[in-house]
Design a protein around this motif. Structure first.
Motif, short mmCIF file in Angstrom:
data_model
loop_
_atom_site.label_atom_id
_atom_site.label_comp_id
_atom_site.label_asym_id
_atom_site.label_seq_id
_atom_site.Cartn_x
_atom_site.Cartn_y
_atom_site.Cartn_z
N UNK A 52 37.35 43.32 37.59
CA UNK A 52 38.53 42.47 37.39
C UNK A 52 39.72 43.30 36.93
N UNK A 53 40.85 43.07 37.57
CA UNK A 53 42.10 43.72 37.15
C UNK A 53 42.77 42.87 36.08
N UNK A 54 43.58 43.49 35.25
CA UNK A 54 44.03 42.86 34.00
C UNK A 54 44.82 41.57 34.19
N UNK A 55 45.57 41.43 35.29
CA UNK A 55 46.43 40.26 35.42
C UNK A 55 46.08 39.37 36.61
N UNK A 69 33.57 35.06 31.67
CA UNK A 69 35.01 35.00 31.38
C UNK A 69 35.34 35.69 30.05
N UNK A 70 34.45 35.55 29.07
CA UNK A 70 34.67 36.15 27.75
C UNK A 70 34.51 37.67 27.82
N UNK A 71 33.56 38.15 28.63
CA UNK A 71 33.40 39.60 28.84
C UNK A 71 34.67 40.17 29.47
N UNK A 72 35.21 39.48 30.47
CA UNK A 72 36.45 39.94 31.08
C UNK A 72 37.57 40.02 30.04
N UNK A 73 37.68 38.97 29.23
CA UNK A 73 38.70 38.95 28.18
C UNK A 73 38.49 40.12 27.21
N UNK A 74 37.23 40.35 26.85
CA UNK A 74 36.91 41.41 25.89
C UNK A 74 37.32 42.78 26.42
N UNK A 75 37.31 42.93 27.76
CA UNK A 75 37.67 44.20 28.38
C UNK A 75 39.14 44.25 28.82
N UNK A 77 41.18 41.58 30.29
CA UNK A 77 41.76 40.68 31.28
C UNK A 77 42.63 39.62 30.59
N UNK A 78 43.85 39.42 31.10
CA UNK A 78 44.76 38.45 30.51
C UNK A 78 45.42 37.55 31.58
N UNK A 79 44.96 37.64 32.81
CA UNK A 79 45.48 36.77 33.86
C UNK A 79 44.86 35.39 33.76
N UNK A 80 45.34 34.42 34.55
CA UNK A 80 44.77 33.07 34.53
C UNK A 80 43.29 33.09 34.86
N UNK A 127 42.29 35.21 43.05
CA UNK A 127 42.01 36.49 43.73
C UNK A 127 40.52 36.84 43.67
N UNK A 128 39.83 36.27 42.68
CA UNK A 128 38.41 36.55 42.48
C UNK A 128 37.71 35.31 41.99
N UNK A 129 36.55 35.04 42.56
CA UNK A 129 35.64 33.99 42.06
C UNK A 129 34.29 34.65 41.82
N UNK A 130 33.70 34.39 40.66
CA UNK A 130 32.36 34.90 40.35
C UNK A 130 31.42 33.73 40.14
N UNK A 131 30.15 33.95 40.43
CA UNK A 131 29.15 32.91 40.15
C UNK A 131 27.78 33.56 39.95
#
Length: 259
Positions: A52-55, A69-75, A77-80, A127-131
């Protein structure tokens, strides 16, 4: 005169799901868990695989307690970030963790990913969907309804995931999914049928020389064929300690650590 003995009534044991446990990711982001709503190594592997890219605008379908989503935030990520979860209790855990982390960019929606009308306000915005979908289509069900829903395709099939992702993704957007290797054919066929072309694949094994127990796949919406297979990711060394790659995913790899 003898005193009457009072009958002692034991207080009922508290509901384990009413008292969430708290775990903390490497940069301080909390994750709340209960006996019914937990996460495994596969969720962290998928979160890392997504790159995931930051924005960028992202979504986690079937987010459970919200760990991806929390792991992305922890690393960073600040986009929607849209996190969609069917079970209200799990959605509440994800919402609580996002609130405590100050992650205002994470929106937790208690929705059924099969409900296209509910997702339509977000159509073609990601831009990205994860499941991390349910793995099993048969076999014995857990007596715990939440665990049965998470593990078995009772309310969500691979085809449902791909249809929801196609609705949410922009043209060229990426769908990243983890699955058991024995269901890889089902996954790739469902992606292609939904016009999400498989582009990147990685197997995960516990040790070198062992058969993989997980596969990570990325597809792109409305793109031409062409699949790249990455080297197998090994999660542990021969002595059972986490490999350097897993330490990196956990946020524990020191400089110069051995593979």
């Amino acid at each position: 005169m003898k005193e009457k003995k009072t009958k002692q009534v034991k207080a009922p044991l508290p509901d384990a799901d009413a008292m969430p446990e708290r775990e903390t990711l490497c940069n301080g982001t909390p994750v709340f868990l209960t006996q019914s709503h937990r996460f495994g190594q596969d969720a962290l592997l998928l979160a890392h695989f997504c790159r995931v890219r930051s924005k960028e605008s992202v979504c986690d379908l079937g987010c459970g307690c919200g760990v991806i989503a929390l792991h992305w935030h922890d690393r960073g990520h600040r986009g929607p970030c849209l996190a969609v979860e069917l079970l209200p209790e799990a959605a509440a855990l994800a919402r609580r963790a996002a609130g405590e982390a100050g992650a205002e960019h994470i929106t937790v929606e208690c929705r059924d990913l099969r409900d296209a009308a509910a997702l339509r306000p977000y159509a073609q915005t990601r831009s990205l969907v994860a499941c991390n979908p349910p793995y099993f289509t048969g076999g014995p069900l857990s007596p715990n309804p939440a665990r049965a829903t998470a593990r078995h395709a009772l309310f969500c099939t691979i085809e449902d995931v791909c249809a929801a992702a196609f609705l949410l993704l922009r043209d060229g957007g990426r769908l990243c999914v983890c699955q058991r290797p024995e269901r890889l054919t089902d996954l790739l066929c469902a992606m292609r049928a939904a016009r999400i072309e498989p582009k990147r694949l990685q197997f995960v094994a516990a040790r070198g020389g062992k058969a993989p127990w997980l596969v990570l796949a990325e597809g792109q919406k409305n793109r031409a064929a062409g699949l790249r297979v990455l080297p197998t990711l090994i999660t542990a060394r021969a002595d059972g300690t986490p490999s350097r790659k897993m330490q990196e995913i956990y946020g524990q790899a020191p400089q110069g650590a051995r593979p």
